[in-house]
Write an enzyme that holds these catalytic residues in place. Sequence first.
Site, mmCIF file in Angstrom:
data_model
loop_
_atom_site.group_PDB
_atom_site.id
_atom_site.type_symbol
_atom_site.label_atom_id
_atom_site.label_comp_id
_atom_site.label_asym_id
_atom_site.label_seq_id
_atom_site.Cartn_x
_atom_site.Cartn_y
_atom_site.Cartn_z
ATOM 1 N N GLU A 134 -3.308 98.118 14.495
ATOM 2 C CA GLU A 134 -4.535 98.725 15.013
ATOM 3 C C GLU A 134 -4.235 99.715 16.126
ATOM 4 O O GLU A 134 -4.860 100.781 16.212
ATOM 5 C CB GLU A 134 -5.499 97.643 15.513
ATOM 6 N N ASP A 145 -4.232 97.785 1.378
ATOM 7 C CA ASP A 145 -4.865 99.068 1.120
ATOM 8 C C ASP A 145 -4.105 100.296 1.612
ATOM 9 O O ASP A 145 -3.677 101.158 0.835
ATOM 10 C CB ASP A 145 -6.294 99.072 1.676
ATOM 11 N N GLU A 157 -19.095 92.527 3.193
ATOM 12 C CA GLU A 157 -17.648 92.414 3.414
ATOM 13 C C GLU A 157 -16.924 91.928 2.172
ATOM 14 O O GLU A 157 -15.767 92.260 1.951
ATOM 15 C CB GLU A 157 -17.361 91.467 4.588
ATOM 16 N N GLU A 169 -15.390 103.364 4.690
ATOM 17 C CA GLU A 169 -14.582 103.675 3.516
ATOM 18 C C GLU A 169 -15.403 104.246 2.358
ATOM 19 O O GLU A 169 -14.947 105.149 1.648
ATOM 20 C CB GLU A 169 -13.823 102.426 3.046
ATOM 21 N N THR A 178 -5.323 107.125 7.981
ATOM 22 C CA THR A 178 -6.213 106.065 7.506
ATOM 23 C C THR A 178 -7.387 105.847 8.454
ATOM 24 O O THR A 178 -8.402 105.283 8.072
ATOM 25 C CB THR A 178 -5.439 104.748 7.314
#
EC number: 3.2.1.-
Length: 949
Positions: A147, A294, A388, A406, A492
């Site tokens: 993160e 991902d 989710e 996304e 990303t």
Amino acid sequence: MSEAGGGRVCGSPVPSRAPWSLVAATAALCLVAASSVWTAGAEPMSREEKQKLGTQVLEMFDHAYGNYMEHAYPADELMPLTCRGRVRGQEPSRGDVDDALGKFSLTLIDSLDTLVVLNKTKEFEDAVKKVLRDVNLDNDVVVSVFETNIRVLGGLLGGHSLAIMLKEKGEYMQWYTDELLQMAKQLGYKLLPAFNTTSGLPYPRINLKFGIRKPEARTGTETDTCTACAGTLILEFAALSRFTGATIFEEYARKALDFLWEKRQRSSNLVGVTINIHTGDWVRKDSGVGAGIDSYYEYLLKAYVLLGDDSFLERFNTHYDAIMRYISQPPLLLDVHIHKPMLNARTWMDALLAFFPGLQVLKGDIRPAIETHEMLYQVIKKHNFLPEAFTTDFRVHWAQHPLRPEFAESTYFLYKATGDPYYLEVGKTLIENLNKYARVPCGFAAMKDVRTGSHEDRMDSFFLAEMFKYLYLLFADKEDIIFDIEDYIFTTEAHLLPLWLSTTNQSISKKNTTSEYTELDDSNFDWTCPNTQILFPNDPLYAQSIREPLKNVVDKSCPRGIIRVEESFRSGAKPPLRARDFMATNPEHLEILKKMGVSLIHLKDGRVQLVQHAIQAASSIDAEDGLRFMQEMIELSSQQQKEQQLPPRAVQIVSHPFFGRVVLTAGPAQFGLDLSKHKETRGFVASSKPYNGCSELTNPEAVMGKIALIQRGQCMFAEKARNIQNAGAIGGIVIDDNEGSSSDTAPLFQMAGDGKDTDDIRIPMLFLFSKEGSIILDAIREYEEVEVLLSDKAKDRAAILKGKMIPSYIINSNPEMENEEQPSSENDSQNQSAEQITSSSQEVDLVDQESPEESSLNSHPESLSPADMDNAASISPSEQTSNPTENHETTNLDGECTDLDNQLQEQSETKEDSNPNVSWGKKVQPIDSILADWNEDIEAFEMMEKDEL
């Protein structure tokens, strides 16, 4: 979370060994097809409407960013329900979610390049100065390496990229001398100790001040990390190396990617979700394109775009071939086992896979991108947001929605690839839903439950970093952006890195270490970027023709995505028996079990035990069906054994200035008016006297015709209800006396009766934990008249506010939220490892249909305390399902749909004060002051959008 681009048409081959400046400028960017292409079927949106929607996105960003700066900065994130900052260490931990917070003003850094994209250059310059003046990267706090890399390091590099661009233009940032880059370099060196492992994979966490393993570090003992965590570093680390000339960052990121590639499962070419950072053994052996994996795939393709190393493209193509072979079951993307890729690992999908259609656009594989995106859009139209997690028959599995970007990302790239105005309408729906359901006075609040419309007190930094960026770009014309977006690649986290880095400081060897591609089709290595003829073969209705069969996939038809089942239908064979359809009393089902090598044993206690021996199956295909059946039954059995989670109720504040925007999660009662069966109750609230409601009220005139507020404790819930009902109350809200309790951190429970007949209680009763109750109490202190709505779920604001002068983004043409299914127990699909599921002999105990077992409710700890006579109830046998097929539609052979149980799963959330000054002191701000700007918003929208009121 994907690549920027669009607007260029190309169809000429680009040699694999061409100079990368040429490749970056032509081939990579035109992987996204020309935006001028339009597939007929949707009416084109006028330029005026596009500009209007773009202006609305700007206003929404101002609302979110402005409230963060006013009420939260320099804290990492805004808590929009309580209008304060979230400060690490000053609130109870939320677990891994807090690992993104490092006391480094996360939201500000994450938003830097968004400000430039939205043409807010003056605000950008001010924000950069604040970062340089206030942000400290040397804090004694343990943070996520992943993160921190994508949000903070990426945010600093994105800010630096656009700062030097603005400086070159000559108007802004003339004082700038790479200060953000120096901060990024400082942070990069702080992250490097995480790579001190034998494998080269980084530790998942690091202490910004003390690093790894030191006693003061409080980290360095972890053994596992997710694939995405280790494989989503190359863009930021390589960019840092290319910007600074310090090659060590790119070298470490490449080593981690090399190790993951070597550890792929060689027969399937898939990777697992979790890996041991020391041994390289796969810990979780399921594989998909969602959470945990991902961005690993994303960064392989984008590393090729940014760095020009062929090996990254070859690795991506190898993985992509495996994904389309095993995981893709259009329109679904289902996890599988890496060693047995024909066996699905779970029956639900998570929201993070919504990025994948955008990545497929970059790859140039448009058809499956359109299919999956359309399926996701149908789920959103059903639930207003993407849950989710949701099941293969599109039921809610995990009900939260933390405002993830996304889907908006994939919508943007599909529009750039197709030019189809349909995707502009999709974006318009996203804007309407955000304003209608997530907007609150102090920003935008995450959805705690998409079914009830209840909120969570969080607004993650990625909401500003990504959501507004993609939505603005979706509606913007080229002249609306002050720089050429096609000169950059998106990370990303949607941070912008310039493509000219591909030819800068190239000191890293580009030796191709990739091997074993002989099994792949040559088309995977087509160096020609797709043109309109490839994407839309002489058919302007191409995209619409792909979407059309999926229009009713969520509501009216079963998903046709499981390829192997489809093939069995076409061959005339019956579909395999699914665990959710199994009935122990059905002779045909028993015969199918025998064919699959599954034996059924009736136990003396009334349960049924299933045992599978693969060698006893009639064929290898039947054995595989048996393995899948046992896996599903294990998950289903786990559902029955877990404590039942009650469907929550909603308390919605509907009076001025809230207008139904604040929705509080409440627990129901076993007695009184059932809000799930009767019309909601609406009224003003009043505190009872005595506040505990345990005796005859002394202020009956105050609660007459109102909803009484009562404190928990000292007597039974039913006694409180009778006392307020006798005083003339039309409903009651019991507020927990345990200060600081919250539905975010404690399970909801059902208020039980007192063991006597409670038919005399006719008013609705709901329970609020302390945190939620304090919001109502604070509102009463500021506004004497507070009106609430008690219901089974939040109601449409248009109905609540009918006849009132309010902003049009509250009242719009959207219909009321449709009725949705009630949540039930969580599908805990990870309790069984892949080895256990696929072993030659498996056992699972089920509850016999004729002997249902009772399951107790997840009670509040104090509900059993002698000092507090309030009591929580157990669910009676009639209130729960004890066998997999009870209370569900069964799937018959003609394709009728099946309902799955779903669980409301909630993450922890807390509240704490913060100060907008650089110090971390507390501040107190009355609601009247907090909402002053909100009233101005109303007036502004009345003027700006009066034609829609």
